[in-house]
Each structure stands twice: as C-alpha cells, then as structure tokens.
Design a protein around this motif. Structure first.
Motif, short mmCIF file in Angstrom:
data_model
loop_
_atom_site.label_atom_id
_atom_site.label_comp_id
_atom_site.label_asym_id
_atom_site.label_seq_id
_atom_site.Cartn_x
_atom_site.Cartn_y
_atom_site.Cartn_z
N ARG A 61 117.41 6.01 107.96
CA ARG A 61 116.07 6.30 108.49
C ARG A 61 116.14 6.66 109.97
O ARG A 61 115.51 7.62 110.42
N SER A 65 114.92 10.15 111.73
CA SER A 65 113.62 10.15 112.39
C SER A 65 113.65 9.86 113.89
O SER A 65 112.70 10.21 114.61
N ASP A 281 106.90 11.81 101.40
CA ASP A 281 107.94 11.14 102.19
C ASP A 281 107.54 9.67 102.29
O ASP A 281 106.35 9.37 102.44
N ASP A 282 108.51 8.78 102.21
CA ASP A 282 108.18 7.35 102.22
C ASP A 282 108.29 6.72 103.60
O ASP A 282 108.11 5.50 103.74
N ASP A 283 108.56 7.51 104.64
CA ASP A 283 108.60 7.00 106.01
C ASP A 283 107.21 7.18 106.64
O ASP A 283 106.86 8.27 107.08
N ASN A 305 103.16 8.97 99.51
CA ASN A 305 104.46 8.29 99.57
C ASN A 305 104.94 7.82 98.20
O ASN A 305 106.01 7.24 98.09
N ASP A 325 110.84 14.82 100.99
CA ASP A 325 112.01 14.05 101.43
C ASP A 325 113.02 13.99 100.29
O ASP A 325 112.64 13.97 99.11
#
Length: 565
Positions: A61, A65, A281-283, A305, A325
């Motif tokens: 991550r 990011s 995207d899960d962030d 997400n 993602d």
C-alpha cells in the motif's frame, strides 16, 4: 505557470494527507508489534503466514500510494522492502512449506525487513512540506449550461480578395459570424472572441506569430489556425504543420468540409474534456484523493470498494472509463476486468489498471485479461487528470460515431426518440414542464431537384449549425429524417418554445445560399407540443408532428403549437 488550487480543494487535500499520515503511522506501529511478538517465546509468536501477509500488504500500500501524498522517498523505500518480501509472501499464500523447517528462516527474513521498515517512520516524520494540488480544468458553472451557445466567430486574414469574398458568403451559410482582418491588426484584436482564423500559406508564418499569446495572457491559448494552400503534397503539409497550422485545405476550397473542420476544432478547444469515471479500489484515502482531484477537473466520479457491486454500479452509473486496482484483498482486479468483459455491453469500456506492480511481464499478462492501460502507482494528480481526459475524450469520440448523424453532428433518429422518452419520464418524476418540437425544411425536394444534393446538404448543415448556436446547451437536437429535425427543450413552456423557434425561423429565412444558378433562400416550419401533457414521449412527438403538418398546410415558414381539441 502552475494553476493554484481553488479555495477549499487544497484544504481538503491537506486534511486527506494528514489522515493518510495517521494511518501510515498506525501500520508502522503494527509492524513494530509484529517484530516484538516474533522475538518472544514460541507460544507467544503469531501465525507466520498472517504476519507476512500483514507486513506485505502494508508495504504494498505504501509503495503504491505514498508518492501520491507527497512522501516520495518513503514510497520508494517501501517498494524495495515489498519486493524483498514478495517471494516469501507468494510461497506462503500458496500453502507451500507453511509448517516446514523454513519457519526460522522465514522469521529471520521477516524480522530483517521489519527492522529496515522502521526507517520508514523517519522518512514519514522528515517529510513536512505541504503538497499542492494542480486541479486541471475548473468545473463549469451549472448556470452556464442553460445559456445560448455563442456564435462561432471566424476571422479571414491574409487571403486574396476573391477567396475572402467566396468564404465570407459560404461560411455565413453555416451560421458562422465572419470578419475580415489584416495581419497587422491581429495583435490588437480581442483573441478571446476569435473561434478560428483562416489564412493562406503565404501569410501563415506571420499570422501564427501574431496569434501567439502574450505573457500577460497567461495560459490563454490561441484560436485554431486553418491554412489554405495551392500545393498538396507531403513536404508542403509538413512545412505548414511546422509553421503552426492546425488544418490544411488545398485549392479549390471545399466549403462544407472547411466548415465542418472549423466546428470540430472549435468544439475540441472550447469544451473542457469531462466524463463519468468509475473507480474500484480498496484504499479509501487514495480513492478519496482521486475523487477530489478528478471532480475538481470537471469529471463526475463514483468510487466503490466492493468488487461484488461492480456490475450493478456499471449498469446504473454507465461510466465513460473505469479505473481499477489490481490487488484488492481477496479479489484480483485482473479477474474483475475479465468478468466485466463477459457482458458484450462493456466490451468497449476503457479499463485502466492502477497498481504498484512494475514487472512488465506481469503488466502485459494483466492487460491481456481485459484492460486497456496500466498506470503504475504512485500517480501524480496531473498524470491522473490527463489520463482521464485522454481516455474520456477517445471514448466519447467513439460514442459520437454511434449516436450522431455524420452530416450534421446531431443525434440520430433512434437516439433522439429515446431522449424524448427520457425527458418525458423526467417531467413526470420532477413535475417539470418541457416542450418537444418537430422542424422541417420547406419545399426541400425542389431544392435537391433544382440545385442538387450537394447544395441540399449545405442547407441541412446550415440549419443544424443555426440550431446549435441559437438553442441552449441543455436542449437536445436530433436529425429525425432527411430534412426533418426534432428538438427537446427541457423546462420550457410551449409559448417560450414558440418564441425561440420563431426567431430561428426568421434567422434561417435570412440566410442566402450561393449557387451556380443564383442565390437561394429556404424557409423552415415547426410544430411544438408540451411533453408533460401526454402519456408518453412518442405521443408528444406525434402531437408536435400534427402541429407541424398544420403549419405546412397554413402557409409554412413559422411555428404552430399543438392544442388538444
């Protein structure tokens, strides 16, 4: 010169950066806790697979990011540690040797990585400079969408007198506002009002130089420059392109093609590229930043997400492009892309992967499973916006080929009919009053028979341009048949519609079309009906058609409103 972030957006990005920093601090604390537990006795040790997965996920991550939030050095260092841990994570996730003699070696390797990861905290604490966003285009004022589109002003500059006279007449037929100007006057002219400039190959260099924006003009761009020339070969075209021409037309001049090219260049320059973007995207912090930056650039963005909702979101939101993602917990983005392509409706949807994966072979394999582009995280704001603009613009160009008439650029028959139904449903839902109109050129068969279909096409194209320029940008216009048009006027009463269409009829009747047999004038008839007064959009269209027929039988050249008996 960089554009300043509008007030409010910079503050939002700053708060988001603080949240990212806080979450990163927590993850680095968790890594330290894992290291502490691994050095305790065997009974207190955590599950090795879970520990490695947790450490690898945190490093992955950060590698993807951190740079986006301004922590470039931290992201680079996290990527190195992620790559060191990746083989171990992949082996354990594949259930290989989980309880073998490799346990002590795995523990030692993980401890070494975590020990070096403590340096990340130093990099995090040492990066204190604020991050400034670059928003790209500003969102358009919603009130401006309802304004009448401005006339397209075309400047004829440095042309021979005979050519200038011909183009002044020919281009006026298409609804353009034509002005003549000499090269010396260009620097003093208000360039913001120029839509396009047409010049000759002999004067191109001087005109191009005169149109270059001054330092006081900031980022203002010059209007499109179209060049007329005698020779049409590669070397001539290359020289003209190098000298600043945006388009080239050899003599004799094809006026319809010139008019079409002017309109395309002007629209491309004046309308900011926007569109609908779906992000999976899960962030959460990264997605929030993407949404903030893209929305500030004029895009409509929806973020999710949960991959399980992607199909329903696609059907409801109907995006122009999708950002996806590659790694989302238990789900693979490449598999999601492949799943989306199961449905033929989404075969042409541009899918752009967002991932910190840098292995080119892995990227190619991912692209082979259904995506169109691979963007490696971290992604700068400018790069994200530019990618979205290019992809949305291309998607919209392809969509235009499917929904718009090739001659007029207006909506096709089937599309405008569906839009009538959509507006009717909106009227029912929102209790709005809207109008629909049918327009038809008077005695058009005689025009084709006497002057030929080429002249007929010029007349049709001129009317389509006039409608675009005189109606609001929120109004929808379609070519319903050969010389028949349909217009939807949202939140417009029939009296208001009759007034504006009468003005258009008068303006069109004043246009004079030059032909070998002399000048030609054509008139226009229209029928109007209230959308909300009927049970369906098709019924309202039929009523407008009846009103049009009534106008035709009572003298033509005007507008009739349908009244129920």
């Amino acid at each position: 010169m960089d554009k300043k972030v509008p007030e409010g957006v910079g503050e939002k990005l700053a708060r988001l950066r603080l949240k990212f920093r806080s979450k990163t601090e927590g993850e680095l604390d968790q890594l330290a806790e894992i290291a502490s537990q691994l050095t305790c006795g065997d009974q207190a040790r955590p599950d090795m697979t879970e520990s490695i997965a947790s450490a690898y996920s945190a490093l992955h991550r950060l590698a993807g990011s951190a740079g986006t939030f301004g922590y470039n050095e931290l992201g680079d260092h996290a990527r190195v540690l992620e790559e060191r841990l990746k083989p171990l994570a992949e082996r354990l996730s594949a259930d290989i040797d989980k309880d073998s003699d490799h346990r002590e070696e795995d523990t030692q390797q993980l401890l070494e990585v975590i020990a070096e990861a403590q340096h990340l905290r130093t990099l995090l604490d040492g990066t204190v400079e604020p991050m400034e966003g670059k928003p790209g285009h500003q969102p358009r004022d919603s009130e401006q969408d309802s304004e009448v589109a401005p006339d397209i002003q075309v400047i004829l500059c440095g042309l021979p007198e005979k050519t200038a006279v011909f183009l002044e007449q020919a281009l006026s037929n298409y609804g353009f506002l034509i002005s003549r100007m000499d090269v010396e006057s260009l620097p003093l002219a208000e360039k913001t009002r120029m839509a396009a400039v047409v010049t000759s190959e002999d004067e191109l260099a001087r005109v191009s130089s005169a149109l270059e924006p001054s330092e006081s003009a900031g980022n203002a761009s010059r209007p499109p420059l179209l060049c007329l020339g005698r020779q049409d070969d590669f070397n001539s075209r290359y020289s003209l392109a190098e000298a600043g021409a945006d388009a080239f037309f050899p003599e004799p001049i094809d006026a319809p093609k010139l008019a079409e090219r002017i309109e395309r260049l002007v629209n491309d320059q004046n309308e900011p590229v926007s569109g609908k973007i779906l992000i999976l995207d899960d962030d959460e912090y990264l997605v929030t930043r993407y949404c903030t930056v893209l929305e500030n650039a004029g895009f409509c963005v929806r973020a999710i997400n949960d991959p399980e909702t992607v199909l329903s979101e696609l059907s409801e939101f109907r995006p122009d492009i999708m950002l996806l993602d590659v790694r989302m917990g238990a789900y693979s983005g490449t598999t999601v892309a492949k799943l989306i392509r199961f449905d033929p409706e989404w075969l042409s949807l541009p899918i752009v992967y967002l991932s910190s994966e840098r292995d080119k072979h892995v990227q190619l394999e991912a692209l082979a499973k259904g995506a169109d582009e691979f963007i490696t995280k971290p992604v700068s704001d400018d790069y994200l916006v530019r990618t979205a603009q290019i992809r949305c613009y291309r998607a919209q160009q392809l969509n235009e080929l499917l929904i718009k008439d090739s001659l007029t650029g207006l909506l096709k028959h089937s599309v405008i009919k569906q839009e009538v139904e959509n507006e009717h449903a909106r009227c029912q839902r929102m209790s709005h009053v809207s109008s629909v109109a049918m327009l038809d050129l008077d005695h058009f068969k005689a025009v084709n028979d006497q002057y030929g279909h080429r002249t007929g096409d010029v007349v049709i194209k001129a009317l389509s341009n006039l409608l675009r320029h005189r109606l609001r940008s929120t109004d929808l216009i379609g070519r319903y048949g050969g010389e028949e048009f349909a217009v939807i006027l949202p939140e417009c009463t029939t009296d208001e519609a009759q007034k504006v269409l009468s003005q258009i009829c008068n303006a069109f009747a004043d246009i004079s079309f030059a032909t070998p047999d002399g000048d030609l004038s054509v008139t226009l008839s229209a029928g109007v009906a209230a959308l909300n007064a009927f049970a369906s959009g098709s019924d309202a269209l039929d009523a407008a058609d009846q009103a049009l027929y009534e106008r035709k039988t009572s003298g033509r050249n005007g507008v009739t409103v349908f009244h129920q008996v």
